[in-house]
Write an enzyme that holds these catalytic residues in place. Structure first.
Site, PDB file in Angstrom:
ATOM      1  N   HIS A  14       0.827  -1.207   0.000  1.00 46.83           N
ATOM      2  CA  HIS A  14       0.000   0.000   0.000  1.00 46.83           C
ATOM      3  C   HIS A  14       0.862   1.259   0.000  1.00 46.83           C
ATOM      4  O   HIS A  14       2.022   1.240   0.411  1.00 46.83           O
ATOM      5  CB  HIS A  14      -0.927  -0.008   1.207  1.00 46.83           C
ATOM      6  CG  HIS A  14      -2.016  -1.027   1.099  1.00 46.83           C
ATOM      7  ND1 HIS A  14      -2.956  -1.208   2.086  1.00 46.83           N
ATOM      8  CD2 HIS A  14      -2.324  -1.927   0.130  1.00 46.83           C
ATOM      9  CE1 HIS A  14      -3.796  -2.163   1.729  1.00 46.83           C
ATOM     10  NE2 HIS A  14      -3.425  -2.627   0.550  1.00 46.83           N
ATOM     11  N   GLU A  37       0.839   3.950   1.809  1.00 47.57           N
ATOM     12  CA  GLU A  37       1.313   4.412   3.117  1.00 47.57           C
ATOM     13  C   GLU A  37       2.562   3.651   3.540  1.00 47.57           C
ATOM     14  O   GLU A  37       3.552   4.247   3.976  1.00 47.57           O
ATOM     15  CB  GLU A  37       0.235   4.224   4.198  1.00 47.57           C
ATOM     16  CG  GLU A  37      -1.088   4.847   3.864  1.00 47.57           C
ATOM     17  CD  GLU A  37      -2.062   3.888   3.178  1.00 47.57           C
ATOM     18  OE1 GLU A  37      -1.708   3.290   2.138  1.00 47.57           O
ATOM     19  OE2 GLU A  37      -3.186   3.741   3.678  1.00 47.57           O
ATOM     20  N   CYS A  72      -5.727   1.260   5.805  1.00 52.45           N
ATOM     21  CA  CYS A  72      -6.217  -0.018   6.332  1.00 52.45           C
ATOM     22  C   CYS A  72      -5.574  -0.284   7.689  1.00 52.45           C
ATOM     23  O   CYS A  72      -4.658   0.423   8.119  1.00 52.45           O
ATOM     24  CB  CYS A  72      -5.903  -1.151   5.349  1.00 52.45           C
ATOM     25  SG  CYS A  72      -4.143  -1.618   5.315  1.00 52.45           S
ATOM     26  N   CYS A 127      -1.648  -0.933   7.481  1.00 49.69           N
ATOM     27  CA  CYS A 127      -0.868   0.293   7.306  1.00 49.69           C
ATOM     28  C   CYS A 127      -0.931   1.156   8.560  1.00 49.69           C
ATOM     29  O   CYS A 127       0.047   1.822   8.908  1.00 49.69           O
ATOM     30  CB  CYS A 127      -1.357   1.070   6.089  1.00 49.69           C
ATOM     31  SG  CYS A 127      -0.902   0.282   4.527  1.00 49.69           S
TER      32      CYS A 127
END
Length: 159
Positions: free
Chosen positions: A77, A79, A103, A106
């Site tokens: 992801h 992040e 999420c 993360c």
């Protein structure tokens, strides 16, 4: 006289996150992230994509099917990529600008890295268990999170 129609810091950094998202090869969801320190300096950027060394054309990008035939076990992801991409600088006290609410996985990395503020553009999974877990962890860790308030401006970049 000083120009009055310049971008706010939030608009500038969210713009960088949006631009970073354009590097994503994901045909369904492009997410970008920009991490900024307390001096308003960018310390890292990231987007959702496959891990380094994993050829994009050889990896699955599907959303449905057998787990190993989808993107979900593989994609990093935005992040997490931004956290991992940073130069040898601390992220303590930094702000994360991200185009999609983080999420739960993360969020753990966000908290552990010392980021203290999250500004997100969209929360399309609001109310799901992953997002409820993220919100709980952020609140318990004292990390503030807020929706980006669009300024109604349009910026065009021709490349």
């Amino acid at each position: 006289m000083k120009r009055q129609d310049y971008l706010s810091w939030d608009a500038y950094f969210m713009g960088i996150a949006l631009l970073s998202a354009q590097r994503s090869k994901d045909s369904n969801t492009q997410v970008g992230a920009c991490i900024v320190n307390d001096e308003q300096k960018i310390v890292s950027v990231g987007y959702n994509g496959m891990p380094n060394g994993c050829e994009d054309d050889l990896m699955p990008w599907e959303r449905e099917g057998a787990f190993l035939d989808t993107k979900y076990p593989y994609v990093c992801h935005a992040e997490l990529n931004a956290i991992l991409n940073r130069a040898a600088v601390s992220l303590k006290g930094c702000t994360l600008y991200v185009t999609l609410f983080p999420c739960n996985e993360c969020t753990k990395a966000i908290i552990q890295s010392g980021i203290r503020r999250v500004v997100y553009l969209e929360n399309k999974y609001a109310g799901t268990d992953a997002i409820l877990a993220s919100e709980r962890m952020l609140q318990l860790a004292g990390v503030t999170f807020e929706a980006y308030a669009p300024e109604g401006r349009s910026v065009t970049v021709t490349l």
